[in-house]
Design a protein around this motif. Structure first.
Motif, short mmCIF file in Angstrom:
data_model
loop_
_atom_site.label_atom_id
_atom_site.label_comp_id
_atom_site.label_asym_id
_atom_site.label_seq_id
_atom_site.Cartn_x
_atom_site.Cartn_y
_atom_site.Cartn_z
N ARG A 189 -1.39 -4.46 1.30
CA ARG A 189 -0.43 -3.73 0.45
C ARG A 189 -1.10 -3.10 -0.76
O ARG A 189 -2.12 -3.55 -1.26
N SER A 233 0.30 -0.30 -4.28
CA SER A 233 1.36 0.57 -4.80
C SER A 233 1.06 1.99 -4.34
O SER A 233 -0.02 2.52 -4.63
N ARG A 261 2.17 5.82 -4.60
CA ARG A 261 2.96 6.69 -5.49
C ARG A 261 3.00 8.14 -5.00
O ARG A 261 3.82 8.91 -5.44
N ARG A 280 9.88 10.13 -6.60
CA ARG A 280 8.77 9.75 -5.70
C ARG A 280 9.27 9.42 -4.32
O ARG A 280 10.28 8.72 -4.18
N TRP A 298 6.84 -0.63 -6.74
CA TRP A 298 7.80 -1.18 -7.70
C TRP A 298 7.98 -0.11 -8.78
O TRP A 298 6.98 0.48 -9.24
N GLY A 325 9.77 0.04 -12.21
CA GLY A 325 10.55 -0.49 -13.33
C GLY A 325 11.06 0.60 -14.27
O GLY A 325 12.09 0.43 -14.92
N MET A 326 10.33 1.72 -14.32
CA MET A 326 10.72 2.78 -15.25
C MET A 326 11.85 3.64 -14.71
O MET A 326 12.43 4.44 -15.44
N ARG A 347 -4.74 -0.72 1.66
CA ARG A 347 -6.07 -1.30 1.40
C ARG A 347 -6.67 -1.84 2.70
O ARG A 347 -5.94 -2.40 3.52
N ARG A 395 -8.17 -7.19 -10.14
CA ARG A 395 -7.46 -8.37 -10.60
C ARG A 395 -8.35 -9.18 -11.54
O ARG A 395 -9.57 -9.05 -11.51
N PRO A 401 1.09 -8.10 -6.96
CA PRO A 401 1.27 -7.02 -7.93
C PRO A 401 2.08 -7.49 -9.14
O PRO A 401 2.84 -8.46 -9.04
N SER A 402 1.91 -6.82 -10.26
CA SER A 402 2.68 -7.15 -11.47
C SER A 402 2.82 -5.89 -12.31
O SER A 402 2.03 -4.95 -12.18
C1 LIG Z 1 7.99 -5.47 -11.86
C2 LIG Z 1 7.07 -4.28 -11.66
C3 LIG Z 1 7.38 -3.05 -12.23
C4 LIG Z 1 6.54 -1.95 -12.01
N1 LIG Z 1 6.91 -0.73 -12.53
C5 LIG Z 1 6.13 0.35 -12.26
C6 LIG Z 1 6.52 1.64 -12.75
O1 LIG Z 1 7.55 1.80 -13.41
N2 LIG Z 1 5.73 2.71 -12.43
C7 LIG Z 1 4.59 2.55 -11.67
O2 LIG Z 1 3.91 3.57 -11.42
N3 LIG Z 1 4.17 1.34 -11.22
C8 LIG Z 1 4.92 0.25 -11.49
N4 LIG Z 1 4.54 -0.99 -11.00
C9 LIG Z 1 3.32 -1.12 -10.16
C10 LIG Z 1 2.16 -1.81 -10.89
O3 LIG Z 1 1.59 -0.92 -11.83
C11 LIG Z 1 1.12 -2.26 -9.84
O4 LIG Z 1 1.71 -3.23 -9.01
C12 LIG Z 1 -0.14 -2.90 -10.46
O5 LIG Z 1 -0.84 -1.93 -11.22
C13 LIG Z 1 -1.09 -3.45 -9.37
O6 LIG Z 1 -1.50 -2.46 -8.45
P1 LIG Z 1 -1.19 -2.61 -6.88
O7 LIG Z 1 0.31 -2.76 -6.74
O8 LIG Z 1 -1.67 -1.32 -6.25
O9 LIG Z 1 -1.90 -3.81 -6.35
C14 LIG Z 1 5.35 -2.10 -11.24
C15 LIG Z 1 5.05 -3.35 -10.68
C16 LIG Z 1 5.90 -4.43 -10.88
C17 LIG Z 1 5.57 -5.73 -10.23
#
Ligand SMILES: Cc1cc2nc3c(=O)[nH]c(=O)nc-3n(C[C@H](O)[C@H](O)[C@H](O)COP(=O)(O)O)c2cc1C
Length: 245
Positions: free
Chosen positions: A11, A13, A15, A61, A100, A102-103, A131, A139, A162-163
């Motif tokens: 997995r 993120s 975008r 997105r 994810w 959040g925004m 990946r 990390r 992820p966080s």
């Molecule tokens: C609760 C939560 C909220 C997030 N909100 C956003 C967001 O608003 N915009 C965004 O581009 N990524 C967001 N992310 C993605 C994180 O930036 C991303 O998980 C982190 O940088 C790790 O990268 P990876 O997911 O590719 O492993 C969010 C992740 C989490 C868990």
């Protein structure tokens, strides 16, 4: 919980999406079916997933958004992270990229008496958009998150979770018979105060999902005890304790 262990290494993120690809009707049905199979962390919290077109959210997105609604009860954010992360992982299995978000916000902030909590943006991807090497993860070093010399391989893999802003608020203490999970209080982050604790509580639920997938994959059986209340000691809030059987 369904075995999604291998997906934690795949997995990421996503975008940006290739406009030539799209999620089929069959895939939309499969996603709906999978919602019904997600395990909850806390059984007595009513929750609901909804898949909607982006016009029903502020997201631009991908093709669709997945919205999560919940009752506002103790530890509901922990539960949200735990449940939504299973969706993230089964989407990965289907080569559907998610992030994810959040925004972003849903236009419907209430559904059947439940409140909107958080969402993903999603879109169809190719296998190689994900990946394929653990080196691609950014990390924290294991020495920052783990105290104790037991279960370090378990914690290393669970720490791929992820966080929000990649803040990785989890801190772990291990012994032969237990894994204690803490949240670092007052993380340095560019997320403002109250929002930070909102997101970090979701992050902790995501971490518990990863941790349990890793434990299950190794055949390590455990009893989970979620801690209620938020007593801070040494800047750490105890979230959960796993007794290893
Ligand atoms: C609760 C939560 C909220 C997030 N909100 C956003 C967001 O608003 N915009 C965004 O581009 N990524 C967001 N992310 C993605 C994180 O930036 C991303 O998980 C982190 O940088 C790790 O990268 P990876 O997911 O590719 O492993 C969010 C992740 C989490 C868990």
């Amino acid at each position: 919980m369904r075995d999604l262990y291998n997906m934690i290494f795949k997995r990421k993120s996503i975008r940006k999406f290739d406009k030539k690809l799209s999620i089929s009707d069959e895939e939309l049905i499969k996603i709906q079916e999978e919602f019904g199979k997600v395990s909850s962390l806390i059984g007595d919290i009513k929750t609901e997933f909804k898949i909607v077109s982006n016009d029903e959210t502020t997201s631009k997105r991908g093709e669709y958004s997945i919205l999560f609604y919940s009752e506002d009860k103790d530890n509901y954010l922990l539960n949200a992270g735990y449940m939504m992360e299973q969706v993230d992982l089964f989407l990965t299995e289907m080569n559907i990229g998610a992030c994810w978000y959040g925004m972003a916000k849903a236009k419907d902030i209430e559904k059947d008496g439940l409140e909107f909590v958080i969402m993903f943006s999603i879109g169809k991807c190719n296998e190689d958009d994900f990946r394929n090497d653990i080196k691609e993860f950014k990390r924290k070093d294991i020495s920052v998150i783990l105290k104790g010399d037991k279960y370090d391989d378990v914690i290393k893999n669970a720490g791929l979770a992820p966080s929000a802003c990649n803040s990785q608020p989890w801190r772990i203490l291990t012994s032969e018979n237990s894994i204690e999970v803490f949240k670092k209080d007052k993380m340095k982050s560019f997320i403002p105060g109250t929002n930070l604790s909102f997101y970090n509580n979701i992050d902790m639920g995501i971490f518990l999902c990863f941790l349990e997938l890793v434990l299950n994959s190794k055949g390590i059986s455990f009893d989970r005890n979620i801690i209620n209340g938020s007593k801070v000691s040494d800047g750490l809030v105890k979230i959960c304790e796993y007794k290893i059987n």
